[in-house]
Design an enzyme around this catalytic site. Sequence first.
Site, PDB file in Angstrom:
ATOM      1  N   GLY A 292      36.781  52.643  55.878  1.00  0.00           N
ATOM      2  CA  GLY A 292      36.243  53.449  56.842  1.00  0.00           C
ATOM      3  C   GLY A 292      36.787  54.991  56.691  1.00  0.00           C
ATOM      4  O   GLY A 292      37.391  54.980  55.940  1.00  0.00           O
TER       5      GLY A 292
ATOM      6  N   GLY B 244      37.772  58.718  58.814  1.00  0.00           N
ATOM      7  CA  GLY B 244      38.196  59.416  59.982  1.00  0.00           C
ATOM      8  C   GLY B 244      38.338  60.807  59.782  1.00  0.00           C
ATOM      9  O   GLY B 244      38.328  61.561  58.630  1.00  0.00           O
TER      10      GLY B 244
ATOM     11  N   GLN C 172      40.448  58.465  54.864  1.00  0.00           N
ATOM     12  CA  GLN C 172      39.879  57.378  54.364  1.00  0.00           C
ATOM     13  C   GLN C 172      40.787  56.242  54.423  1.00  0.00           C
ATOM     14  O   GLN C 172      42.070  56.455  54.076  1.00  0.00           O
ATOM     15  CB  GLN C 172      39.008  57.625  53.071  1.00  0.00           C
ATOM     16  CG  GLN C 172      38.101  58.648  53.097  1.00  0.00           C
ATOM     17  CD  GLN C 172      37.554  59.258  51.678  1.00  0.00           C
ATOM     18  OE1 GLN C 172      36.548  58.568  51.448  1.00  0.00           O
ATOM     19  NE2 GLN C 172      38.307  59.600  50.968  1.00  0.00           N
ATOM     20  N   VAL C 173      40.151  55.115  54.469  1.00  0.00           N
ATOM     21  CA  VAL C 173      40.756  53.809  54.331  1.00  0.00           C
ATOM     22  C   VAL C 173      40.164  52.933  53.534  1.00  0.00           C
ATOM     23  O   VAL C 173      38.846  52.732  53.617  1.00  0.00           O
ATOM     24  CB  VAL C 173      41.196  52.941  55.771  1.00  0.00           C
ATOM     25  CG1 VAL C 173      41.930  51.683  55.371  1.00  0.00           C
ATOM     26  CG2 VAL C 173      42.066  53.711  56.880  1.00  0.00           C
TER      27      VAL C 173
ATOM     28  N   LYS D 229      45.513  53.706  53.318  1.00  0.00           N
ATOM     29  CA  LYS D 229      44.965  54.919  53.913  1.00  0.00           C
ATOM     30  C   LYS D 229      45.352  56.180  53.196  1.00  0.00           C
ATOM     31  O   LYS D 229      46.588  56.731  52.704  1.00  0.00           O
ATOM     32  CB  LYS D 229      45.866  55.047  55.307  1.00  0.00           C
ATOM     33  CG  LYS D 229      45.405  56.144  56.353  1.00  0.00           C
ATOM     34  CD  LYS D 229      46.064  56.113  57.595  1.00  0.00           C
ATOM     35  CE  LYS D 229      45.718  56.907  58.814  1.00  0.00           C
ATOM     36  NZ  LYS D 229      46.343  56.663  59.954  1.00  0.00           N
TER      37      LYS D 229
ATOM     38  N   GLU E 104      49.585  45.896  55.328  1.00  0.00           N
ATOM     39  CA  GLU E 104      49.143  44.559  54.947  1.00  0.00           C
ATOM     40  C   GLU E 104      47.639  44.461  55.657  1.00  0.00           C
ATOM     41  O   GLU E 104      47.287  45.360  56.531  1.00  0.00           O
ATOM     42  CB  GLU E 104      50.034  43.688  56.172  1.00  0.00           C
ATOM     43  CG  GLU E 104      50.131  44.399  57.508  1.00  0.00           C
ATOM     44  CD  GLU E 104      50.696  43.452  58.546  1.00  0.00           C
ATOM     45  OE1 GLU E 104      50.701  42.227  58.380  1.00  0.00           O
ATOM     46  OE2 GLU E 104      51.091  43.958  59.677  1.00  0.00           O
TER      47      GLU E 104
ATOM     48  N   ASP F 114      46.561  56.516  70.841  1.00  0.00           N
ATOM     49  CA  ASP F 114      45.302  56.074  70.719  1.00  0.00           C
ATOM     50  C   ASP F 114      45.073  54.615  70.929  1.00  0.00           C
ATOM     51  O   ASP F 114      44.444  54.057  69.865  1.00  0.00           O
ATOM     52  CB  ASP F 114      44.963  56.705  69.290  1.00  0.00           C
ATOM     53  CG  ASP F 114      43.338  56.823  69.212  1.00  0.00           C
ATOM     54  OD1 ASP F 114      42.529  56.773  70.213  1.00  0.00           O
ATOM     55  OD2 ASP F 114      42.583  56.757  68.195  1.00  0.00           O
TER      56      ASP F 114
END
Length: 451
Positions: free
Chosen positions: A163, A165, A169-170, A185, A234, A280
């Site tokens: 994904g 954000g 990115q991840v 990340k 993890e 969040d």
Amino acid sequence: MNGNSTKTQSGKACKINPYNPGVKKKATLNITIQNRLFMRSSLQNFTRNSIDLPQISENRQSPLNTTKPNILNSTIPYDPIAQVQSNPLTSQTALKQFSNYLSKYETEEILNYSEVYFLGMKANKIKVNLSEPNFGFDDDRSDYKIIIGDHIAYRYEIQHILGRGSFGQVCMCFDHKSKEQVAIKIIRNQIRFHRQARIEMRILHELKSQYIENYAVTMLENFKFRKHWCISFEPLGANLYEILKSNGFRGFSQLFIKKISFQLLSCLKNLKDNRIIHCDLKPENILLRKTQKEGVKVIDFGSSCFLNEKIHVYIQSRFYRAPEILLGINYNEAIDMWSLGCIVAELHLGYPLFHGESENEQLLCIMEVKGLPPEHLLGKAAKRKNYFEGNLVKNMLNSRGKRRVPGSKPLEIIIKNTDEKFFDFLNRCLEWDPELRLDPVAALAHPWLLD
């Protein structure tokens, strides 16, 4: 541990309300079910598709082959997909043997690494261009240009993107040192994101060093690669929003909600004890463990802060944003308890309790259920004029022509639950005044959880 970002500012994501088609769902940072299936197949096919460095000397014995062929003097054509490394190469050895498979930039960069596990020799390498951002490694948003099959830090093989954000990115990677999958990340290459990444890493290091079950994602390592901060985590399972979606946006049983609530409250208690605010908390940031069916972990501390180091005023995803943030009042860890109350209600209902189209409508949604905020809170509100004209609510229409009236939809009517203990728990988590709101310790001792 999100291309259009799935967050704006500090990560404000929206979700589809099946009972309210006017609310649009933005792309989310989190791992999709399809990606999860891909991850599974990627891991199963590792030994077939993912091998990069061959055995290159007699004193390097492969775990897959007990023989000791010497391919330095061999007449057999070099096959880069040979066998898994049991030990790392030195950068000098890797450069001497495989320079033809490296970009010109990498032939110099690799010398900064004492251990080399993976080279990404089959990948379409990024060509260095001095006139482009970060020599061509970054796009115009300062995100790293991820190439599937290439390496990160000569150790991690990029398998696919999970994904994007506002922070970066991840991606899912295979760690050729530990022989395990990890999520990495990759932070955007800008000073403000570097600053927040350092805070995130401090928080994650603090949580990791406790050696207790804190229900927070475990940071494995952090490092810098091509001017980008990277954090490895993890791997975890599906998030709660995905679980709700797979359940047809129908609520879950009280037993399931209690189990999840207990773990989230245990996490929030530990954060409060360490004076950390998550900032969040939402279903997308609560992921199932891979080894425990109903076990969860809280992720994404990218907006988090220590209580005495608050730097953001625009935080929390809108549906889970506490009223003190909306009103512009000083905040503390109680904002996470408001988010938890919203999440518990959503797990019960199947859809968000408060689903405003904008920040202004979000407060109107809350007032529709909770009535008007207490005057002593409004007296501290820096943003009071955004919602009130004098003592009168600015009762605006939303995009569907709907006008929200304070106190017109009491919580007990929406919840439709005869369990008074559950209603009391929820109502006290959603208290206007953060000083009167349940804290994690009191919530863990609430009769609803103890039944």
